[in-house]
Design a protein around this motif. Structure first.
Motif, PDB file in Angstrom:
ATOM      1  N   PHE A 174      -3.268  -8.666  -0.273  1.00 42.57           N
ATOM      2  CA  PHE A 174      -4.202  -8.455   0.829  1.00 42.57           C
ATOM      3  C   PHE A 174      -5.413  -9.361   0.673  1.00 42.57           C
ATOM      4  CE2 PHE A 174      -7.609  -6.188   3.002  1.00 42.57           C
ATOM      5  CZ  PHE A 174      -7.026  -6.034   4.246  1.00 42.57           C
ATOM      6  N   SER A 175      -5.838  -9.563  -0.513  1.00 44.30           N
ATOM      7  CA  SER A 175      -6.885 -10.521  -0.841  1.00 44.30           C
ATOM      8  C   SER A 175      -6.706 -10.869  -2.312  1.00 44.30           C
ATOM      9  CB  SER A 175      -8.276  -9.918  -0.588  1.00 44.30           C
ATOM     10  OG  SER A 175      -8.475  -8.779  -1.406  1.00 44.30           O
ATOM     11  N   GLY A 220      -3.647   4.009  -2.031  1.00 47.39           N
ATOM     12  CA  GLY A 220      -5.101   4.007  -1.975  1.00 47.39           C
ATOM     13  C   GLY A 220      -5.629   4.275  -0.577  1.00 47.39           C
ATOM     14  N   ARG A 221      -6.814   3.751  -0.296  1.00 49.62           N
ATOM     15  CA  ARG A 221      -7.453   4.002   0.994  1.00 49.62           C
ATOM     16  C   ARG A 221      -6.830   3.154   2.102  1.00 49.62           C
ATOM     17  NH1 ARG A 221     -11.641   0.215   2.149  1.00 49.62           N
ATOM     18  NH2 ARG A 221     -11.813  -1.395   0.539  1.00 49.62           N
ATOM     19  N   LEU A 222      -6.992   3.624   3.325  1.00 49.38           N
ATOM     20  CA  LEU A 222      -6.492   2.899   4.494  1.00 49.38           C
ATOM     21  C   LEU A 222      -7.408   1.711   4.766  1.00 49.38           C
ATOM     22  CD1 LEU A 222      -4.510   2.766   6.892  1.00 49.38           C
ATOM     23  CD2 LEU A 222      -6.091   4.239   8.158  1.00 49.38           C
ATOM     24  N   LEU A 223      -6.822   0.520   4.829  1.00 46.71           N
ATOM     25  CA  LEU A 223      -7.610  -0.696   5.003  1.00 46.71           C
ATOM     26  C   LEU A 223      -7.646  -1.180   6.451  1.00 46.71           C
ATOM     27  CD1 LEU A 223      -6.333  -2.690   1.890  1.00 46.71           C
ATOM     28  CD2 LEU A 223      -8.466  -1.394   2.087  1.00 46.71           C
ATOM     29  N   GLN A 224      -6.537  -1.005   7.170  1.00 46.62           N
ATOM     30  CA  GLN A 224      -6.467  -1.572   8.517  1.00 46.62           C
ATOM     31  C   GLN A 224      -5.432  -0.831   9.357  1.00 46.62           C
ATOM     32  OE1 GLN A 224      -5.513  -5.728   8.528  1.00 46.62           O
ATOM     33  NE2 GLN A 224      -5.814  -5.978  10.725  1.00 46.62           N
ATOM     34  N   THR A 225      -5.715  -0.676  10.649  1.00 46.40           N
ATOM     35  CA  THR A 225      -4.755  -0.082  11.589  1.00 46.40           C
ATOM     36  C   THR A 225      -4.660  -0.963  12.831  1.00 46.40           C
ATOM     37  OG1 THR A 225      -6.397   1.256  12.771  1.00 46.40           O
ATOM     38  CG2 THR A 225      -5.362   2.243  10.827  1.00 46.40           C
ATOM     39  N   THR A 226      -3.452  -1.087  13.349  1.00 52.45           N
ATOM     40  CA  THR A 226      -3.213  -1.811  14.599  1.00 52.45           C
ATOM     41  C   THR A 226      -2.189  -1.026  15.394  1.00 52.45           C
ATOM     42  OG1 THR A 226      -3.555  -3.908  13.449  1.00 52.45           O
ATOM     43  CG2 THR A 226      -2.583  -4.011  15.647  1.00 52.45           C
ATOM     44  N   ALA A 231       2.308   2.143  15.302  1.00 50.92           N
ATOM     45  CA  ALA A 231       1.106   2.014  14.484  1.00 50.92           C
ATOM     46  C   ALA A 231       1.426   1.181  13.245  1.00 50.92           C
ATOM     47  CB  ALA A 231       0.591   3.389  14.073  1.00 50.92           C
ATOM     48  N   TYR A 232       0.669   0.109  13.057  1.00 47.00           N
ATOM     49  CA  TYR A 232       0.797  -0.742  11.878  1.00 47.00           C
ATOM     50  C   TYR A 232      -0.365  -0.408  10.937  1.00 47.00           C
ATOM     51  CZ  TYR A 232       4.019  -3.512  14.729  1.00 47.00           C
ATOM     52  OH  TYR A 232       5.064  -3.921  15.521  1.00 47.00           O
ATOM     53  N   LEU A 233      -0.043   0.102   9.748  1.00 46.08           N
ATOM     54  CA  LEU A 233      -1.080   0.511   8.801  1.00 46.08           C
ATOM     55  C   LEU A 233      -1.002  -0.321   7.523  1.00 46.08           C
ATOM     56  CD1 LEU A 233      -0.932   4.422   9.027  1.00 46.08           C
ATOM     57  CD2 LEU A 233      -2.120   2.801  10.508  1.00 46.08           C
ATOM     58  N   THR A 234      -2.162  -0.614   6.971  1.00 44.63           N
ATOM     59  CA  THR A 234      -2.256  -1.305   5.686  1.00 44.63           C
ATOM     60  C   THR A 234      -3.040  -0.426   4.721  1.00 44.63           C
ATOM     61  OG1 THR A 234      -2.217  -3.491   6.735  1.00 44.63           O
ATOM     62  CG2 THR A 234      -3.063  -3.370   4.484  1.00 44.63           C
ATOM     63  N   TYR A 235      -2.398  -0.076   3.599  1.00 41.61           N
ATOM     64  CA  TYR A 235      -3.026   0.771   2.585  1.00 41.61           C
ATOM     65  C   TYR A 235      -3.290  -0.030   1.315  1.00 41.61           C
ATOM     66  CZ  TYR A 235      -2.149   5.185   5.059  1.00 41.61           C
ATOM     67  OH  TYR A 235      -2.157   6.216   5.958  1.00 41.61           O
TER      68      TYR A 235
END
Length: 237
Positions: free
Chosen positions: A27-28, A184-190, A230-234
């Motif tokens: 992610f980074s 972990g925590r939710l980083l991004q949603t689309t 829903a596209y989620l990034t955790y």
């Protein structure tokens, strides 16, 4: 080992690697993340319909307008028993060129007529089919398209979105468990709609759009399937 076996194994390894890259990617710098796609769908019975009708009258500007008013009154009388009413009317007079009526060109002077009719209630599809058959018998009017929806569209879309998010979270937890890591925590949603027949700029609403060319039916819209992705990034702890 045969050459074909080696090729099969190589392809299989490639597929596994690609799947892994999608599920867990960088992610980074120094951080990995889990990406998942959830889907939610709610089936509802429509109770709102809007149908667009087209026709044309001939003659001078005055005569074609008088004919338009006469034909509009006749149309209203035909629609009333089916619980349809005229919502708006748009006309355009042409002193050159041609107008169009039932896919036929009418030489100017003439007047193009565009009428939108609407109805609400639990029998809109049945009554809409009756309107479709009724217009097929008319020499002037033809149906161009229809928009079908539900009165509580925002609530239904909200429910589909909720189901999509729940589905995505379940997938994320399952992926983390399979990989042996902690979610972990939710980083991004689309979020995206799914059906190609959804129109409109407001993501919180929905309507089914159908065009008519020759012999189409409204029966495909008896039940609406309102879907959201829903596209989620955790993050991974």
């Amino acid at each position: 080992m045969k050459t074909i076996d080696r090729i099969f194994i190589a392809v299989l390894v490639m597929i596994i690697c690609i799947s892994g890259i999608y599920a867990v990617k960088s992610f980074s710098k120094g951080r990995e993340a889990i990406n998942v796609v959830g889907e939610g769908q709610v089936e509802v019975k429509p109770d709102i319909i809007s149908m667009n009708i087209r026709g044309a009258t001939t003659g001078s500007e005055t005569l074609s307008d008088q004919a338009r008013e006469k034909e509009k009154t006749k149309l209203e009388q035909l629609l009333q028993p089916l619980n349809f009413s005229i919502k708006k009317t748009y006309t355009y007079f042409r002193d050159h060129g041609s107008c169009s009526s039932r896919a036929k060109d009418i030489e100017a002077p003439c007047r193009d007529i565009f009428i939108t009719i609407t109805s609400t209630g639990e029998n809109i599809i049945k009554n809409g089919e009756e309107v479709l058959h009724l217009l097929e018998k008319q020499s002037l009017w033809s149906l161009t398209n229809a928009d079908i929806s539900v009165s509580n569209t925002r609530e239904i879309v909200k429910e589909a979105r909720k189901l999509a998010l729940q589905d995505a979270k379940v997938q994320a937890e399952a992926t983390a468990n399979t990989l042996g890591v902690k979610l972990g925590r939710l980083l991004q949603t689309t979020e995206y709609g799914l059906r190609e027949d959804e129109y409109g700029s407001d993501p919180d609403t929905y309507f089914y759009h159908q065009s008519f060319y020759n012999g189409e039916s409204l029966k495909d819209a008896t039940t609406l399937k309102i879907t959201r992705k829903a596209y989620l990034t955790y993050d991974i702890d």
